[in-house]
Design an enzyme around this catalytic site. Structure first.
Site, PDB file in Angstrom:
ATOM      1  CD  GLU A 281      -3.039   1.077   0.617  1.00 52.96           C
ATOM      2  OE1 GLU A 281      -3.830   0.144   0.822  1.00 52.96           O
ATOM      3  OE2 GLU A 281      -3.214   1.953  -0.226  1.00 52.96           O
ATOM      4  CG  ASP A 285      -0.746   5.202  -0.984  1.00 52.10           C
ATOM      5  OD1 ASP A 285      -1.505   4.653  -1.800  1.00 52.10           O
ATOM      6  OD2 ASP A 285      -1.023   5.330   0.226  1.00 52.10           O
ATOM      7  CB  SER A 484      -5.213   2.120  -2.281  1.00 54.32           C
ATOM      8  OG  SER A 484      -6.012   1.197  -1.682  1.00 54.32           O
ATOM      9  CB  VAL A 527     -16.661   5.372 -16.664  1.00 60.59           C
ATOM     10  CG1 VAL A 527     -16.651   3.845 -16.712  1.00 60.59           C
ATOM     11  CG2 VAL A 527     -15.244   5.931 -16.639  1.00 60.59           C
ATOM     12  CG  ASP A 552     -21.824   6.215 -12.838  1.00 56.62           C
ATOM     13  OD1 ASP A 552     -20.946   5.737 -12.094  1.00 56.62           O
ATOM     14  OD2 ASP A 552     -21.600   6.511 -14.036  1.00 56.62           O
TER      15      ASP A 552
END
Ligand SMILES: *[C@@H]1O[C@H](CO)[C@@H](O)[C@H](O)[C@H]1NC(C)=O
Ligand SMILES: *[C@@H]1O[C@H](CO)[C@@H](O)[C@H](O)[C@H]1NC(C)=O
Ligand SMILES: *[C@@H]1O[C@H](CO)[C@@H](O)[C@H](O)[C@H]1NC(C)=O
Ligand SMILES: *[C@@H]1O[C@H](CO)[C@@H](O)[C@H](O)[C@H]1NC(C)=O
Ligand SMILES: *[C@@H]1O[C@H](CO)[C@@H](O)[C@H](O)[C@H]1NC(C)=O
Length: 572
Positions: A281, A285, A484, A527, A552
């Site tokens: 993670e 990032d 992420s 999209v 959406d």
């Protein structure tokens, strides 16, 4: 009719004083977080009760003033049609506005010092206190609390928490929102490696998402990097006891950083960087924030909880309120189910986001990796929104995939992309029109009992979240997926826009949502294909919401087309 009195007379007296009242040791008390879930997360074990002489560090959230006024100011500085647009408050202005009353300050101080609390540290806005107490003192101070040590998580993290709810003296109820460090566990990342797509002829095609694939899809040229002549900066924060290694960043940039100017080290690390192995993670990032927001000074917040009894996310919020100069854009990978958190905690964290918005900080949160989510209560199902993704004061980023995983094509929904409607926060006015339009036009709306159509709907925007290459412990690792990944990419792109705004003498973008919805998502690729996942039952068959034209609750307004987004966000 017989009315039975089930409570002791003193308790009735307490009830007259406040809604949720109890009597502990002859004292009227109240429970500030009656709806906070206590559950040992999977993979954690108890090591038993903590020695009464051991020291704890607890965080007290003091009741703020003028929160209504703060929310009006956020609206004014974030709305391009307001004369105050972009005229952000300084941290000192925010402090003037929200800091607790003298009465609150004195009442809490008196209570804490009588209990033997030591070294209480405050922040510039004076609305938090972090104090040291012995376990024994803390258990006296907060009736009901009982401190145990737990170990778990990927890094065998140790934390001290109370499996039982705590009470506060009734007299403190108007002065303290909640006490941090008792119940909430560090979150777990849902980022994962997916299997490589099979059965596709791959000769001559790209083999997963890298900075050059992203830069090509989002129309970033070699010139679209930080100029090095502004004070522009960006930050990512994560709270998983994970570290990134500068050596991984250099390997990553050596492998994937061709074709655009970039930095090879972070400008500042805030918090404790352990010497452990790098985490997926944290590496992701840093590597993607610094290759989308290329050549821009980057800060990393890493597990800022210094004591076992601290909540790292809360400590990060305290840091924001204690520094007057901060990066303009923050991307954050932290999320929990709304239903696992107390409403007072979420409301207070939301106010902290307002404080940031008033200062012109842009906060981006990942929308989560469980689609609409699923919660089953006594065999009735509904979707499961996630927080802070559901806060109306942050910009929430969903996820997409390439239609053909090996070609730079149009994007479709990544089925994991978190999205839905909050059960806590009412729908902010900036999105009412867009949400109404979606509810009116979606051809595949789930049963209305599954979601709260009057809640804050998210995400706001999206970016690719599928099939990333990440360098971890010097090893290039493919097919990493999760929102992420999309969040730092979107954050980096907003930093590039801030760069141009600063060069043009404009203030940074700040809280983006009012402007984003006013402009109907101009500058983003809409999209329109795909649905995300949800409950696996006959009623919805694993399907949540579906994307369509316009906004959406799966991919928001869509994914960035840099030149078009820059054009629409450059002025005023
Ligand atoms: C806030 O900053 C001040 C000044 O740097 C420091 O003394 C204080 O300990 C900080 N507060 C917290 C809670 O860390
Ligand atoms: C951006 O890229 C798309 C294809 O990915 C292309 O259609 C478009 O013309 C490009 N340029 C601009 C300014 O939108
Ligand atoms: C990248 O930033 C550096 C300063 O950090 C600056 O000297 C350089 O010109 C920048 N590169 C480009 C292409 O703007
Ligand atoms: C850059 O930062 C320094 C120190 O924080 C500050 O004095 C200076 O005014 C800033 N410059 C710009 C262009 O924002
Ligand atoms: C729906 O959301 C509103 C706030 O927007 C909240 O007051 C209400 O309790 C929610 N309903 C449910 C069933 O959670």
């Amino acid at each position: 009719m017989v009315v039975r009195l089930l409570m002791k007379p003193t308790c009735v007296l307490c009830s007259l004083l406040g809604l949720l009242a109890f009597v502990v040791a002859g004292q009227c008390t109240h429970s500030p977080e009656p709806d906070q879930r206590w559950m040992l997360p999977p993979g954690w074990v108890s090591l038993g009760r903590v020695d009464p002489e051991e020291e704890l560090s607890l965080t007290f959230a003091l009741k703020q003033q003028n929160v209504e006024r703060l929310s009006e100011l956020v609206q004014a500085v974030s709305d391009p049609s307001s004369p105050r647009y972009g005229k952000y408050l300084t941290l000192e202005d925010v402090s003037e506005l929200v800091r607790p009353s003298q009465l609150t300050f004195h009442t809490v101080h008196k209570w804490l010092s009588a209990a033997g609390a030591r070294n209480c540290r405050s922040v510039v806005t004076q609305d938090f206190l972090t104090c040291r107490l012995s376990v024994w003192q803390a258990e006296q101070l907060l009736p009901g609390a009982e401190f145990h040590r737990y170990v778990g998580g990927p890094a065998e993290t140790r934390v001290v928490r109370s499996p039982h709810p705590y009470q506060l003296p009734q007299a403190l109820a108007p002065h303290v929102d909640f006490v941090g460090g008792l119940h909430r566990f560090p979150p777990i990342s849902s980022l994962r490696q997916r299997p490589e797509p099979q059965g596709v002829e791959t000769v001559g095609l790209h083999m997963g998402v890298t900075p050059s694939v992203l830069r090509q899809r989002y129309n970033l040229t070699a010139q679209d990097v930080g100029s090095g002549t502004t004070n522009n900066s960006q930050a990512c924060a994560q709270f998983l006891e994970q570290y990134f290694h500068n050596s991984d960043l250099s390997v990553f940039m050596r492998l994937f950083g061709g074709g655009f100017a970039h930095h090879t080290s972070v400008a500042r690390v805030v918090g404790k960087q352990g010497r452990g192995r790098a985490g997926i993670e944290a590496s992701l990032d840093v590597e993607y924030l610094m290759s989308a927001g290329a050549n821009i000074s980057t800060w990393v917040y890493t597990s800022p909880g210094r004591h076992e009894a601290q909540e790292p996310f809360l400590q990060w919020l305290l840091l924001l309120s204690n520094e007057s100069t901060l990066p303009h854009v923050h991307t954050v990978s932290y999320g929990d189910d709304e239903d696992s958190l107390s409403s007072i905690y979420m409301q207070r964290v939301n106010t902290e986001f307002m404080k940031a918005a008033a200062r012109g900080l842009t906060l981006l949160f990942a929308s989560g990796d469980s689609g609409a989510g699923c919660l089953s209560v006594s065999r009735r199902y509904k979707f499961r929104p996630s927080f802070p993704a559901s806060s109306p004061y942050v910009t929430t980023v969903g996820g997409t995939s390439f239609k053909n995983p090996f070609l730079i094509t149009d994007e479709v929904v990544d089925y994991i992309s978190g999205g839905g409607f909050s059960n806590i926060f009412p729908q902010p006015s900036y999105q009412e029109e867009a949400v109404a339009q979606f509810l009116k036009s979606s051809a595949h709306l789930p049963p209305s009992s599954y979601f709260n159509a009057s809640g804050r709907a998210y995400p706001d925007v999206a970016a690719l979240s599928d099939g990333y290459w990440v360098v971890i412990n010097k090893i290039p690792t493919p097919w990493v997926s999760g929102t992420s990944a999309s969040t730092p990419v979107f954050g980096g792109i907003l930093s590039l826009i801030n760069e141009h705004r600063i060069l043009n003498g404009r203030p940074p973008l700040g809280f983006l949502n009012p402007r984003l919805y006013q402009q109907h998502g101009t500058g983003l690729y809409d999209v329109t294909r795909g649905c995300h996942k949800s409950c696996l039952n006959e009623e919805v068959e694993g399907q949540g919401f579906c994307s369509g034209p316009g906004w959406d609750p799966v991919t928001g307004w869509g994914t960035p087309n840099f030149p078009a987004l820059l054009k629409t966000l450059l002025n005023p």
